[in-house]
Design a protein around this motif. Structure first.
Motif, PDB file in Angstrom:
ATOM      1  N   MET A 117       0.851  -1.185   0.000  1.00 57.21           N
ATOM      2  CA  MET A 117       0.000   0.000   0.000  1.00 57.21           C
ATOM      3  C   MET A 117       0.889   1.238   0.000  1.00 57.21           C
ATOM      4  N   ILE A 118       0.639   2.157  -0.939  1.00 58.52           N
ATOM      5  CA  ILE A 118       1.398   3.399  -1.029  1.00 58.52           C
ATOM      6  C   ILE A 118       0.403   4.557  -1.100  1.00 58.52           C
ATOM      7  N   ASP A 119       0.376   5.369  -0.044  1.00 56.39           N
ATOM      8  CA  ASP A 119      -0.557   6.505   0.028  1.00 56.39           C
ATOM      9  C   ASP A 119      -1.994   6.073  -0.238  1.00 56.39           C
ATOM     10  N   GLY A 120      -2.373   4.951   0.348  1.00 58.35           N
ATOM     11  CA  GLY A 120      -3.741   4.473   0.238  1.00 58.35           C
ATOM     12  C   GLY A 120      -4.065   3.731  -1.037  1.00 58.35           C
ATOM     13  N   THR A 121      -3.106   3.638  -1.946  1.00 59.21           N
ATOM     14  CA  THR A 121      -3.329   2.966  -3.221  1.00 59.21           C
ATOM     15  C   THR A 121      -2.697   1.578  -3.201  1.00 59.21           C
ATOM     16  N   LEU A 122      -3.436   0.593  -3.652  1.00 53.39           N
ATOM     17  CA  LEU A 122      -2.972  -0.792  -3.693  1.00 53.39           C
ATOM     18  C   LEU A 122      -1.991  -0.986  -4.851  1.00 53.39           C
ATOM     19  N   ASN A 123      -0.893  -1.654  -4.574  1.00 47.07           N
ATOM     20  CA  ASN A 123       0.087  -2.017  -5.596  1.00 47.07           C
ATOM     21  C   ASN A 123       0.272  -3.533  -5.586  1.00 47.07           C
ATOM     22  N   GLU A 128       0.706  -0.189  -9.837  1.00 49.36           N
ATOM     23  CA  GLU A 128      -0.390   0.462  -9.127  1.00 49.36           C
ATOM     24  C   GLU A 128      -1.726  -0.022  -9.665  1.00 49.36           C
ATOM     25  N   VAL A 129      -2.619  -0.435  -8.752  1.00 46.47           N
ATOM     26  CA  VAL A 129      -3.955  -0.870  -9.154  1.00 46.47           C
ATOM     27  C   VAL A 129      -4.822   0.365  -9.380  1.00 46.47           C
ATOM     28  N   PRO A 130      -5.421   0.511 -10.553  1.00 47.71           N
ATOM     29  CA  PRO A 130      -6.212   1.715 -10.848  1.00 47.71           C
ATOM     30  C   PRO A 130      -7.381   1.869  -9.886  1.00 47.71           C
ATOM     31  N   LEU A 151     -15.233   7.195  -1.731  1.00 46.64           N
ATOM     32  CA  LEU A 151     -15.503   5.934  -2.417  1.00 46.64           C
ATOM     33  C   LEU A 151     -14.696   5.870  -3.709  1.00 46.64           C
ATOM     34  N   TYR A 152     -13.971   4.772  -3.887  1.00 46.76           N
ATOM     35  CA  TYR A 152     -13.159   4.572  -5.085  1.00 46.76           C
ATOM     36  C   TYR A 152     -13.556   3.263  -5.760  1.00 46.76           C
ATOM     37  N   ARG A 153     -13.611   3.273  -7.065  1.00 44.02           N
ATOM     38  CA  ARG A 153     -13.768   2.017  -7.803  1.00 44.02           C
ATOM     39  C   ARG A 153     -12.382   1.488  -8.135  1.00 44.02           C
ATOM     40  N   GLU A 154     -12.078   0.328  -7.590  1.00 46.57           N
ATOM     41  CA  GLU A 154     -10.772  -0.309  -7.758  1.00 46.57           C
ATOM     42  C   GLU A 154     -10.907  -1.462  -8.745  1.00 46.57           C
ATOM     43  N   THR A 155      -9.975  -1.571  -9.666  1.00 48.11           N
ATOM     44  CA  THR A 155     -10.038  -2.621 -10.688  1.00 48.11           C
ATOM     45  C   THR A 155      -8.746  -3.438 -10.656  1.00 48.11           C
ATOM     46  N   VAL A 163     -16.081  -1.393  -5.276  1.00 45.54           N
ATOM     47  CA  VAL A 163     -15.900  -0.106  -4.620  1.00 45.54           C
ATOM     48  C   VAL A 163     -15.240  -0.300  -3.258  1.00 45.54           C
ATOM     49  N   VAL A 164     -14.210   0.506  -2.977  1.00 46.45           N
ATOM     50  CA  VAL A 164     -13.571   0.514  -1.666  1.00 46.45           C
ATOM     51  C   VAL A 164     -13.821   1.858  -1.000  1.00 46.45           C
TER      52      VAL A 164
END
Length: 251
Positions: A117-123, A128-130, A151-155, A163-164
């Motif tokens: 996890m980098i600044d809340g974003t999944l890698n 980096e996962v969009p 709310l973020y849509r993660e793919t 949604v996360v």
């Protein structure tokens, strides 16, 4: 009809009723053991996909059978038979190694993957996962504490999208070192990223062995506000969430 005949008929009806009840119980036991097992959602870790008070059915046959997917996990049996391996993006019921309670989380990392996890974003594996911002909401946890969330849509790399929720991008597990998933293990995360105790905590949950999977979450069959016990029928009006009943976990 004589009293003796009535008595005999009564005994026959009682015996037939007992047989029907026993058969029904056996069918329910077999169904729960080998087909589907119900679970309730008591915490906020998978919101907004699974709400507190949702009741789900987990399919046992999806991942095959181990001692953790049977009614008694103390059975001295190691390994897993039948079924297939979990796929990235599955919502699964499992038993963390250090604990005895069942958890419901999403499969994020497969054996051999590198997760960070980098600044809340999944890698995943250095990529980096969009994620796309899709809105804001107020999230309530099991103690009744409300917090604003984004709310973020993660793919995921295999195309699974969901949604996360994020309270912020600087919470406890929003910046981590690299987790390398061991062979035969999986990395599990909650969709409510800042309110989920999951594989990011190696001491509390950690990497989950395939053997410890109970089943794949498939359907919501009941849903009620505030974890109200479903047997309290008099509280159903105004509290049962009918729009969530009989819906797929992956909708």
């Amino acid at each position: 009809m004589s009293d003796a005949a009535k008595k005999k008929t009564g005994k026959g009806e009682l015996r037939e009723t007992i047989v029907i009840i026993v058969q029904a119980l056996l069918i329910a036991l077999v169904f729960r053991t080998f087909a589907f097992e119900p679970f309730s959602i008591p915490t906020a870790s998978m919101q907004s996909n699974l709400l507190i008070g949702d009741y789900i059915l987990s399919s046992k046959y999806s991942y095959g059978y181990s001692r953790y997917s049977l009614p008694y996990s103390e059975v001295p049996w190691n390994g897993r038979i039948f079924g297939s391996s979990p796929e990235r993006g599955d919502v699964a019921v499992f038993r963390p190694v250090p604990q005895r309670d069942n958890y419901v989380k999403r499969v994020i990392g497969l054996p051999g993957d590198r997760i960070q996890m980098i600044d809340g974003t999944l890698n995943i594996n250095g990529e980096e996962v969009p994620r796309e911002l899709v809105g804001e909401d107020i999230d309530r946890d099991s103690s009744g504490l409300d917090l604003p969330v984004q709310l973020y849509r993660e793919t995921l790399p295999n195309g699974v999208s969901y949604v996360v929720q994020e309270v912020s991008d600087n919470a406890q597990f929003d910046n981590t070192s690299v987790y390398t998933v061991p062979p035969g293990h999986y990395f599990m995360m909650g969709d409510n990223r800042d309110r989920s105790l999951d594989s990011r905590s190696l001491t509390a949950v950690g990497y989950v062995p395939f053997e410890n999977f109970v089943g794949k979450a498939e359907w919501r069959f009941f849903s009620i506000n505030d974890n109200i016990p479903p047997w309290q029928i008099w509280r159903w009006p105004g509290n049962v969430r009918f729009d969530r009943m009989f819906t797929s976990v992956y909708e």
